[in-house]
Design an enzyme around this catalytic site. Structure first.
Site, short mmCIF file in Angstrom:
data_model
loop_
_atom_site.label_atom_id
_atom_site.label_comp_id
_atom_site.label_asym_id
_atom_site.label_seq_id
_atom_site.Cartn_x
_atom_site.Cartn_y
_atom_site.Cartn_z
N GLY A 5 0.93 -1.40 0.09
CA GLY A 5 -0.20 0.05 -0.13
C GLY A 5 0.78 1.30 -0.10
O GLY A 5 2.17 1.13 -0.16
N GLN A 6 0.17 2.43 0.07
CA GLN A 6 0.95 3.76 -0.09
C GLN A 6 1.91 3.87 1.21
O GLN A 6 3.27 4.25 0.91
CB GLN A 6 -0.07 4.64 0.15
CG GLN A 6 -1.05 4.95 -1.25
CD GLN A 6 -1.68 6.04 -1.28
OE1 GLN A 6 -1.77 7.08 -2.00
NE2 GLN A 6 -2.74 6.25 -0.34
N ASP A 55 -2.44 -12.41 5.30
CA ASP A 55 -3.36 -11.97 5.41
C ASP A 55 -3.90 -11.65 6.79
O ASP A 55 -3.91 -12.53 7.88
CB ASP A 55 -4.81 -12.99 4.87
CG ASP A 55 -6.18 -12.63 5.01
OD1 ASP A 55 -6.61 -11.54 5.55
OD2 ASP A 55 -6.93 -13.56 4.67
N TYR A 79 -8.75 -1.49 5.32
CA TYR A 79 -9.70 -1.33 4.25
C TYR A 79 -10.20 0.00 3.96
O TYR A 79 -10.35 0.63 5.09
CB TYR A 79 -11.10 -2.09 4.67
CG TYR A 79 -12.40 -2.14 3.73
CD1 TYR A 79 -12.62 -3.20 2.84
CD2 TYR A 79 -12.90 -1.03 3.53
CE1 TYR A 79 -13.75 -3.27 2.01
CE2 TYR A 79 -14.01 -0.86 2.70
CZ TYR A 79 -14.40 -2.03 1.86
OH TYR A 79 -15.47 -1.87 1.03
N ASP A 110 -8.47 10.60 10.31
CA ASP A 110 -9.57 11.61 10.82
C ASP A 110 -10.87 11.43 10.66
O ASP A 110 -11.39 12.15 11.60
CB ASP A 110 -8.97 12.93 9.84
CG ASP A 110 -9.01 12.53 8.50
OD1 ASP A 110 -8.67 11.46 7.84
OD2 ASP A 110 -9.94 13.27 7.60
N TYR A 122 -16.73 3.37 7.48
CA TYR A 122 -15.39 3.22 7.48
C TYR A 122 -14.60 4.00 8.61
O TYR A 122 -13.78 3.49 9.43
CB TYR A 122 -14.58 4.07 6.23
CG TYR A 122 -13.20 4.60 6.21
CD1 TYR A 122 -12.18 3.39 6.05
CD2 TYR A 122 -12.72 5.61 6.61
CE1 TYR A 122 -10.90 3.53 6.14
CE2 TYR A 122 -11.49 5.86 6.55
CZ TYR A 122 -10.60 4.95 6.39
OH TYR A 122 -9.02 5.17 6.64
N LYS A 167 -12.81 2.03 11.68
CA LYS A 167 -11.30 2.43 12.16
C LYS A 167 -11.28 2.84 13.76
O LYS A 167 -10.53 2.62 14.34
CB LYS A 167 -10.82 3.60 11.50
CG LYS A 167 -10.73 3.32 10.04
CD LYS A 167 -9.69 2.40 9.73
CE LYS A 167 -8.18 3.04 9.94
NZ LYS A 167 -6.92 1.89 9.66
N TRP A 200 -5.85 12.04 4.69
CA TRP A 200 -5.79 12.60 2.96
C TRP A 200 -4.40 12.05 2.51
O TRP A 200 -3.63 13.03 2.11
CB TRP A 200 -5.86 14.29 3.02
CG TRP A 200 -7.16 14.79 3.20
CD1 TRP A 200 -8.26 14.16 4.04
CD2 TRP A 200 -7.73 16.22 2.79
NE1 TRP A 200 -9.13 15.11 4.09
CE2 TRP A 200 -9.05 16.09 3.48
CE3 TRP A 200 -7.21 17.06 2.30
CZ2 TRP A 200 -9.69 17.27 3.12
CZ3 TRP A 200 -7.94 18.22 2.05
CH2 TRP A 200 -9.10 18.62 2.53
#
Length: 300
Positions: free
Chosen positions: A10-11, A35, A60, A101, A124, A128, A149
């Site tokens: 991921g990022q 996983d 997710y 956030d 979402y 979280k 963001w």
């Protein structure tokens, strides 16, 4: 230090792996390798690698789709986080986990601090928040880093979407009444490494923190920066108009907070992680895109 990174494709996970060196030994596991919703697999990976620290980048993150897939969102963002925390706690391994956030409703005037009461507006954000609660219940040796963001080199995020539309259209319409701070994935990874290097002294500093960059901007303002820098870097052939619209003019399944600003003072005071500007990372990303397209380095 040995660090195990989940969600390494991921990022943020990608940037964590890029930071690896002889002193910061990172094993990055993508979803195909681990996983996080498989409790037995989690235990096997921890026992095999024996890390000093686990950094959980698996999540997710499809905000709108989560409204239709709440069970999956909760399984990844809540259940799995609790299981990771239990496995780390049983082995004396510290754990850094990312939240969002979106645990807040955006009604506050000013930036949110860690002690503000969460009130998520969408599935979402709720998933979280539940992940935060599961981790706190599972182990004391945790650090929750709320971010928002996020943009980076991988995936199809906001930056790439704006660039694609900017090549296709003469005018872009972008929400202008939601404000926050774009957060570069490489800045997040750098902050985590800085925190990890203080791991030996973290015993009094575990807990919840906010990480944010500067300056605060709306999504529309961010889009205008992307377009302007994209022109300077030779990524865009022409500059489209960027017109701001209100949130209620933009159709989306999930309700989003109007104020996503996070106050990072506590992180700086307790762990010495200073705020930086997101503009430098954005320019570097666009410069790399320009080079990849065979253009000169025009960024200035």
């Amino acid at each position: 230090m040995k660090v195990l990174v989940t969600g390494a494709d991921g990022q943020v996970g990608t940037e964590m792996v890029r930071l690896a060196d002889d002193e910061f030994r990172v094993l990055g596991l993508a979803r195909r390798d681990l996983d996080v919703t498989d409790r037995d697999m989690v235990a096997r990976r921890l026992d095999a690698y024996e890390p000093d620290l686990l950094v959980n980048c698996a999540a997710y993150t499809a905000v709108d789709r989560a409204e239709d897939e709440p069970d999956l969102a909760y399984r990844v963002n809540a259940d799995a986080v609790g299981w990771l925390g239990q496995a780390c706690g049983a082995r004396g391994i510290g754990m850094i986990h990312f939240s969002t956030d979106y645990v807040f409703d955006g009604s506050k005037h000013g930036a949110y601090v860690e002690d503000d009461t969460p009130n998520p507006l969408n599935v979402y954000g709720a998933s979280k928040l539940e992940g935060e609660n599961r981790l706190r219940a599972a182990t004391d040796r945790h650090l929750i880093l709320r971010i928002g963001w996020v943009f980076g080199r991988v995936g199809r995020g906001f930056v790439d979407t704006i660039l694609r539309f900017a090549r296709e259209r003469e005018e872009l319409t972008v929400v202008d009444d939601q404000v926050g701070a774009p957060t570069p994935a490489d800045a997040i990874a750098g902050a985590v490494r800085s925190i990890a290097e203080h791991a030996a002294g973290l015993e009094d500093a575990w807990g919840t923190y906010h990480f944010s960059t500067v300056p605060v901007v709306s999504w529309c303002g961010f889009a205008r920066e992307i377009v302007a820098m994209g022109m300077n870097c030779g990524v865009l052939p022409a500059m489209p108009r960027v017109r701001g619209i209100a949130t209620d003019e933009w159709p989306s399944k999930a309700t989003r907070p109007l104020n996503s600003c996070l106050c990072a003072v506590k992180l700086t005071a307790c762990l010495g992680v200073a705020q930086s500007s997101w503009r430098g990372s954005l320019q570097q990303y666009l410069r790399e895109l320009g080079r990849a397209r065979g253009g000169a380095d025009l960024c200035r």
